[in-house]
Design a protein around this motif. Structure first.
Motif, PDB file in Angstrom:
ATOM      1  N   LEU A  28      14.996  25.500  40.967  1.00 24.39           N
ATOM      2  CA  LEU A  28      13.793  25.673  41.787  1.00 24.39           C
ATOM      3  C   LEU A  28      13.879  26.953  42.609  1.00 24.39           C
ATOM      4  O   LEU A  28      12.884  27.691  42.754  1.00 24.39           O
ATOM      5  CB  LEU A  28      13.623  24.468  42.709  1.00 24.39           C
ATOM      6  CG  LEU A  28      12.413  24.489  43.651  1.00 24.39           C
ATOM      7  CD1 LEU A  28      11.123  24.511  42.850  1.00 24.39           C
ATOM      8  CD2 LEU A  28      12.432  23.268  44.588  1.00 24.39           C
ATOM      9  N   GLY A  29      15.071  27.241  43.147  1.00 28.24           N
ATOM     10  CA  GLY A  29      15.245  28.473  43.909  1.00 28.24           C
ATOM     11  C   GLY A  29      15.040  29.706  43.051  1.00 28.24           C
ATOM     12  O   GLY A  29      14.389  30.678  43.471  1.00 28.24           O
ATOM     13  N   ILE A  30      15.571  29.671  41.826  1.00 31.67           N
ATOM     14  CA  ILE A  30      15.392  30.794  40.903  1.00 31.67           C
ATOM     15  C   ILE A  30      13.916  30.947  40.550  1.00 31.67           C
ATOM     16  O   ILE A  30      13.375  32.064  40.501  1.00 31.67           O
ATOM     17  CB  ILE A  30      16.248  30.588  39.641  1.00 31.67           C
ATOM     18  CG1 ILE A  30      17.730  30.696  40.001  1.00 31.67           C
ATOM     19  CG2 ILE A  30      15.889  31.594  38.554  1.00 31.67           C
ATOM     20  CD1 ILE A  30      18.662  30.334  38.863  1.00 31.67           C
ATOM     21  N   LEU A  31      13.249  29.825  40.286  1.00 31.49           N
ATOM     22  CA  LEU A  31      11.810  29.865  39.991  1.00 31.49           C
ATOM     23  C   LEU A  31      11.048  30.537  41.135  1.00 31.49           C
ATOM     24  O   LEU A  31      10.194  31.404  40.906  1.00 31.49           O
ATOM     25  CB  LEU A  31      11.296  28.443  39.752  1.00 31.49           C
ATOM     26  CG  LEU A  31       9.828  28.254  39.359  1.00 31.49           C
ATOM     27  CD1 LEU A  31       9.666  26.950  38.574  1.00 31.49           C
ATOM     28  CD2 LEU A  31       8.880  28.222  40.555  1.00 31.49           C
ATOM     29  N   PHE A  32      11.353  30.155  42.374  1.00 31.71           N
ATOM     30  CA  PHE A  32      10.654  30.683  43.537  1.00 31.71           C
ATOM     31  C   PHE A  32      10.883  32.190  43.675  1.00 31.71           C
ATOM     32  O   PHE A  32       9.945  32.948  43.942  1.00 31.71           O
ATOM     33  CB  PHE A  32      11.139  29.958  44.793  1.00 31.71           C
ATOM     34  CG  PHE A  32      10.462  30.411  46.050  1.00 31.71           C
ATOM     35  CD1 PHE A  32       9.211  29.937  46.389  1.00 31.71           C
ATOM     36  CD2 PHE A  32      11.078  31.324  46.889  1.00 31.71           C
ATOM     37  CE1 PHE A  32       8.582  30.356  47.544  1.00 31.71           C
ATOM     38  CE2 PHE A  32      10.454  31.754  48.046  1.00 31.71           C
ATOM     39  CZ  PHE A  32       9.200  31.262  48.379  1.00 31.71           C
TER      40      PHE A  32
END
Length: 384
Positions: free
Chosen positions: A62-66
């Motif tokens: 999720l952090g990478i996506l953001f």
């Protein structure tokens, strides 16, 4: 006379970072994430720290996506050639100096041990989307031939390792780009027809060509066994066919409504091999039955439809091709995994997105979905 400047609030300063996210797509991913956590708790609660690690991997994804969603598509296009070149160079280095485990040379020590083929899952669609963007409005047959060459070089290197599952994902991502770029059906139909004839011939002659003294061209012995085991798992029920048989038993025993959360006997008595990774769908279907499986497929279908809608309304050729390929690659992950667990496709070691355990797969998903979200944001910013 003094001039007073109003200092913007924290939310106003952060708003550009959060604005433009495609909320329906994000909602679909959250639903899949919740399903993944529920499944992993049941299948992996007694398997060390699998559940906690799965949650950590999801947060990492999720952090990478953001972060990736903040990168505009035009900047992503600038990364295409460097990433592709780096990926091919690392694959060549792996072939020459790679680490071999269980007969496969897939890893490379560059201070830390990495698997370069994972990079190509992202670099390949980026490269081909960039390639066709540069040739917008003047496509020729030679351009498609060059694109095919760009695709086949890394795919060939990955097949040689050997890693058929990753090769399929890289190949499919590239083929989606080539198809969306406008490849003629006159060239596609003969290939599909030849594939259908080949599959039919293999099925009809399985008893003869699956004999031990028969050698298949272009395929290794273990790959031949995978196909022959798919055609008839009972020929090796305690060996190559064990995974498929136990997976089908688990799915079938779930019935319509399933045995209930944490009540799967095939799962918890450890009859399902790799129940938290490649065969996690069998554990899910045993406990939640046909209804649960249909709910999971519906969630995947929603994400697929939303991704294709984003691709259809993307503002540039590059972003349209990239969004379409990334979305269809996500679909390929799910289709191949469910197919192999159900005994429809050979076992090739492809995880089920958000459901299967695996840090590398979650990072790759975060990158791909982050780029898809970036394209969605760029479209909304243009509209506003």
């Amino acid at each position: 006379m003094s001039v007073v400047f109003e200092r913007p609030s924290l939310w106003r300063r952060l708003q550009p970072i959060f604005s433009g996210f495609d909320l329906p797509l994000l909602a679909g991913l959250v639903v899949l994430g919740v399903m993944g956590l529920i499944t992993m708790y049941s299948a992996g609660y007694d398997n060390g720290s699998r559940f906690a690690d799965h949650g950590r991997n999801m947060l990492l994804g999720l952090g990478i996506l953001f972060v990736v969603a903040q990168v505009p598509p035009q900047r992503l296009a600038q990364l295409a050639v460097p990433l592709y070149s780096l990926g091919v160079a690392l694959l060549l280095a792996t072939a020459l100096f790679g680490i071999t485990k269980k007969g496969a040379t897939r890893w490379l020590n560059v201070g830390v041990v990495i698997q370069p083929s994972e990079l190509m899952k992202i670099a390949m669609p980026l490269m081909l989307a960039w390639w066709f963007q540069k040739r917008e409005g003047q496509l020729r047959a030679l351009d498609f031939a060059a694109a095919a060459l760009l695709l086949l070089v890394p795919v060939g290197l990955v097949v040689k390792q050997p890693d058929l599952g990753t090769a399929i994902l890289i190949l499919s991502g590239g083929l989606y780009i080539i198809y969306f770029a406008g490849l003629s059906w006159k060239l596609i139909l003969p290939v599909l027809l030849a594939g259908a004839v080949a599959v039919t011939a293999i099925v009809l002659s399985a008893d003869r060509i699956c004999q031990d003294d028969v050698t298949w061209p272009l395929l290794r012995e273990y790959q031949k066994h995978r196909v022959c085991t798919l055609l008839d798992p009972t020929t090796d029920p305690l060996g190559k066919g064990f995974h498929i048989i136990q997976g089908m038993i688990a799915i079938g025993s779930g019935g319509v409504t399933g045995k209930g959360f944490m009540q799967g006997t095939q799962t918890h008595l450890e009859f399902i091999p790799e129940r938290t990774t490649d065969f996690v769908f069998a554990a899910f279907a045993e406990e939640f039955g046909l209804i649960g499986a249909l709910a999971l497929i519906t969630a995947f279908t929603f994400v697929l439809a939303r991704g294709l809608l984003i691709a259809n309304s993307a503002p540039t050729v590059f972003s349209r091709l990239l969004a379409g390929a990334l979305t269809m690659s996500f679909f390929t992950y799910a289709m191949v995994n469910m197919g192999m667990v159900s005994g429809i496709l050979p076992v090739v070691g492809i995880p089920l997105p958000f459901i299967s355990y695996g840090g590398t797969a979650m990072v790759t998903l975060g990158l791909a979905l982050g780029m898809l979200m970036s394209i969605a944001k760029s479209r909304r910013l243009i509209q506003t």
